[in-house]
Design a protein around this motif. Structure first.
Motif, PDB file in Angstrom:
ATOM      1  N   GLY A   1       0.795  -1.220   0.000  1.00 39.01           N
ATOM      2  CA  GLY A   1       0.000   0.000   0.000  1.00 39.01           C
ATOM      3  C   GLY A   1       0.829   1.272   0.000  1.00 39.01           C
ATOM      4  O   GLY A   1       0.395   2.299  -0.503  1.00 39.01           O
ATOM      5  N   GLU A   2       2.048   1.213   0.560  1.00 37.60           N
ATOM      6  CA  GLU A   2       2.811   2.452   0.723  1.00 37.60           C
ATOM      7  C   GLU A   2       4.320   2.169   0.697  1.00 37.60           C
ATOM      8  O   GLU A   2       4.773   1.145   1.231  1.00 37.60           O
ATOM      9  CB  GLU A   2       2.430   3.113   2.059  1.00 37.60           C
ATOM     10  N   VAL A   3       5.062   3.083   0.097  1.00 40.19           N
ATOM     11  CA  VAL A   3       6.522   2.999   0.053  1.00 40.19           C
ATOM     12  C   VAL A   3       7.095   4.123   0.913  1.00 40.19           C
ATOM     13  O   VAL A   3       6.615   5.264   0.839  1.00 40.19           O
ATOM     14  CB  VAL A   3       7.059   3.152  -1.391  1.00 40.19           C
ATOM     15  N   PHE A   4       8.085   3.798   1.736  1.00 39.87           N
ATOM     16  CA  PHE A   4       8.710   4.775   2.640  1.00 39.87           C
ATOM     17  C   PHE A   4      10.197   4.898   2.325  1.00 39.87           C
ATOM     18  O   PHE A   4      10.843   3.912   1.971  1.00 39.87           O
ATOM     19  CB  PHE A   4       8.584   4.301   4.105  1.00 39.87           C
ATOM     20  N   LEU A   5      10.708   6.089   2.512  1.00 34.49           N
ATOM     21  CA  LEU A   5      12.163   6.270   2.387  1.00 34.49           C
ATOM     22  C   LEU A   5      12.607   7.482   3.199  1.00 34.49           C
ATOM     23  O   LEU A   5      11.792   8.347   3.550  1.00 34.49           O
ATOM     24  CB  LEU A   5      12.580   6.426   0.922  1.00 34.49           C
ATOM     25  N   GLU A   6      13.903   7.515   3.480  1.00 37.92           N
ATOM     26  CA  GLU A   6      14.547   8.699   4.062  1.00 37.92           C
ATOM     27  C   GLU A   6      15.628   9.173   3.103  1.00 37.92           C
ATOM     28  O   GLU A   6      16.299   8.349   2.477  1.00 37.92           O
ATOM     29  CB  GLU A   6      15.216   8.392   5.411  1.00 37.92           C
TER      30      GLU A   6
END
Ligand SMILES: CC(C)(COP(=O)(O)OP(=O)(O)OC[C@H]1O[C@@H](n2cnc3c(N)ncnc32)[C@H](O)[C@@H]1OP(=O)(O)O)[C@@H](O)C(=O)NCCC(=O)NCCS
Length: 148
Positions: free
Chosen positions: A103-108
């Motif tokens: 559902g969702e992609v995360f990154l820093e």
């Protein structure tokens, strides 16, 4: 040195020398060999790369964590930049995620890393927050997300 001469593959530990060479070329605080070995051993990590017989031109490592993807590392050799390698690696990551029902992609990303910020924004990522002192040298991270 066109992108067409490179193969898009799932990297393995056999690619470690080329991955480490690129990592050390690109980052001032590079991942260590044992960082990479840990990711190659982790079943939820997917390492995608563009390579030929002589070098690894670019890679991305990400975690496929049930309903989420976490992008861990992304790099492209300087002489292969602005040819769409990073965009293609991330498009493949997103396609893997869609097939897996993510559902969702995360990154820093370093908040001063304009090339990377532009890249992520061009793919639809939006700013979700800021993590102070996230990096060893004290720089803040921008957190970005993409809803699939
Ligand atoms: C960021 C990085 C991965 C981009 O790789 P790349 O293969 O050159 O990127 P692409 O060719 O796929 O670029 C896609 C888009 O991103 C943006 N972009 C990429 N590099 C850019 C730059 N130097 N300045 C501005 N925008 C840039 C552009 O929108 C570009 O599209 P365009 O070429 O049609 O204008 C590469 O510069 C790199 O390895 N940097 C050092 C490591 C790093 O910062 N990794 C990300 C950590 S979060």
């Amino acid at each position: 040195m066109s992108r067409m001469e490179l193969d898009l593959v799932r990297l393995t530990e056999a690619d470690l020398p080329g991955v480490l060479e690129l990592e050390r070329l690109v980052y001032k605080q590079p991942w260590t060999e044992s960082n990479f070995r840990g990711e190659f051993d982790r079943s939820l990590t997917l390492p995608l790369g563009y390579k030929d017989e002589t070098l690894v031109a670019g890679y991305c490592f990400f975690w496929l964590l049930g309903p989420e993807i976490h992008l861990l590392n992304l790099a492209v050799r300087p002489e292969y930049r602005r040819r769409g390698l990073a965009r293609s690696l991330l498009a493949n990551m997103i396609a893997v995620g869609r097939r897996a029902g993510v559902g969702e992609v995360f990154l820093e990303v370093r908040h001063t890393n304009q090339p990377a910020l532009s890249l992520y924004q061009s793919l639809g990522f939006t700013l979700a927050g800021r993590r102070p002192d996230y990096y060893d040298d004290g720089e803040d991270a921008a957190q970005m997300t993409l809803i699939l």
